[in-house]
Write an enzyme that holds these catalytic residues in place. Structure first.
Site, mmCIF file in Angstrom:
data_model
loop_
_atom_site.group_PDB
_atom_site.id
_atom_site.type_symbol
_atom_site.label_atom_id
_atom_site.label_comp_id
_atom_site.label_asym_id
_atom_site.label_seq_id
_atom_site.Cartn_x
_atom_site.Cartn_y
_atom_site.Cartn_z
ATOM 1 N N ASP A 257 0.878 -1.177 0.000
ATOM 2 C CA ASP A 257 0.000 0.000 0.000
ATOM 3 C C ASP A 257 0.917 1.231 0.000
ATOM 4 O O ASP A 257 1.388 1.654 -1.046
ATOM 5 C CB ASP A 257 -0.930 -0.093 1.211
ATOM 6 N N THR A 258 1.240 1.769 1.169
ATOM 7 C CA THR A 258 2.183 2.902 1.200
ATOM 8 C C THR A 258 3.626 2.440 0.963
ATOM 9 O O THR A 258 4.483 3.232 0.590
ATOM 10 C CB THR A 258 2.150 3.607 2.574
ATOM 11 N N GLY A 259 3.890 1.171 1.234
ATOM 12 C CA GLY A 259 5.253 0.633 1.109
ATOM 13 C C GLY A 259 6.052 0.718 2.401
ATOM 14 O O GLY A 259 7.189 0.260 2.468
HETATM 15 P P1 IMP Z 1 1.895 -0.552 3.726
HETATM 16 O O1 IMP Z 1 2.902 -0.576 4.839
HETATM 17 O O2 IMP Z 1 1.112 0.726 3.697
HETATM 18 O O3 IMP Z 1 2.470 -0.908 2.363
HETATM 19 O O4 IMP Z 1 0.806 -1.600 4.097
HETATM 20 C C1 IMP Z 1 1.012 -2.923 3.927
HETATM 21 C C2 IMP Z 1 0.196 -3.732 4.909
HETATM 22 O O5 IMP Z 1 -1.059 -3.118 5.210
HETATM 23 C C3 IMP Z 1 -0.112 -5.054 4.286
HETATM 24 O O6 IMP Z 1 0.835 -6.007 4.724
HETATM 25 C C4 IMP Z 1 -1.499 -5.368 4.799
HETATM 26 O O7 IMP Z 1 -1.401 -6.099 5.998
HETATM 27 C C5 IMP Z 1 -2.134 -4.047 5.114
HETATM 28 N N1 IMP Z 1 -3.059 -3.595 4.054
HETATM 29 C C6 IMP Z 1 -2.859 -2.615 3.150
HETATM 30 N N2 IMP Z 1 -3.912 -2.485 2.328
HETATM 31 C C7 IMP Z 1 -4.803 -3.425 2.723
HETATM 32 C C8 IMP Z 1 -6.107 -3.797 2.236
HETATM 33 O O8 IMP Z 1 -6.665 -3.270 1.262
HETATM 34 N N3 IMP Z 1 -6.712 -4.821 2.904
HETATM 35 C C9 IMP Z 1 -6.152 -5.454 3.969
HETATM 36 N N4 IMP Z 1 -4.940 -5.143 4.446
HETATM 37 C C10 IMP Z 1 -4.268 -4.132 3.823
#
Ligand code: IMP
Ligand code: MG
Length: 175
Positions: A101-103
């Site tokens: 998502d954001t990474g």
């Molecule tokens: P990031 O750190 O923003 O890239 O988020 C990644 C983590 O957020 C993933 O490992 C998921 O556990 C959770 N996540 C992000 N988007 C979703 C979604 O649409 N549904 C469920 N979990 C999500």
């Protein structure tokens, strides 16, 4: 809470076909290397369980546990809740997550792992959410690109529910 209202975004069949392709890409990319696959639990366990069984090169398997989301909200803080059990020094490491998502999650984990001296550090995600901005981390292997919507199923949860759905569905915010 109802399960029936979720709109299916990616069918179980399409997921399995794509996971097979990803496994073939990973087999080719890491042939002859000492591969360690690290899955980020809980979200990646279903995907990683299917993926590793389609990979044929020898590998080690470990898990790391992080948390960042509460409901559909990213808390902007990634907490590492459990550490690796295996030593990744000198190994080729592939970090597997359910979705980028954001990474931030992958960025924090890659930072942590770099200090452990793997010879190679790559990432694989089932889903890449198109958030319209550049990120620090670009996954090396991606299953599907999706729109910026909250999805559940195949390991992805909403408040810990729906991980067991065999497909990826759009979360019905009414339910
Ligand atoms: P990031 O750190 O923003 O890239 O988020 C990644 C983590 O957020 C993933 O490992 C998921 O556990 C959770 N996540 C992000 N988007 C979703 C979604 O649409 N549904 C469920 N979990 C999500
Ligand atoms: Mg996760």
């Amino acid at each position: 809470m109802r399960h029936a209202n979720h709109e299916i975004l990616i069918s179980a069949q399409d997921i399995q076909a794509r996971v097979r392709e990803l496994a073939a890409e990973i087999d080719a990319a890491f042939a002859g290397k000492h591969l360690t696959i690290v899955m980020i639990s809980n979200g990646a366990i279903i995907f990683a369980a299917d993926l590793v069984r389609k990979i044929s090169i020898p590998l080690h398997l470990d898990t790391i546990s992080v948390s960042s989301y509460i409901g559909t909200r990213n808390t902007n803080q990634v907490n590492i809740l459990s550490q690796l059990k295996l030593d990744i020094k000198g190994r080729s490491v592939l970090v597997v997550d359910d979705i980028i998502d954001t990474g931030q999650t992958l960025a924090v984990i890659l930072d942590e792992f770099r200090g452990m001296q793997p010879v190679d550090l790559k990432t694989c995600v089932l889903l890449d959410k198109n958030i319209g901005v550049a990120r620090q981390v670009v996954p090396d292997f991606t299953g599907f690109e999706i729109a910026d919507k909250f999805v559940v199923g195949y390991g992805l949860d909403y408040n810990e529910y729906y991980r067991n759905l065999p497909h990826i569905a759009l979360l019905d915010q009414e339910s």
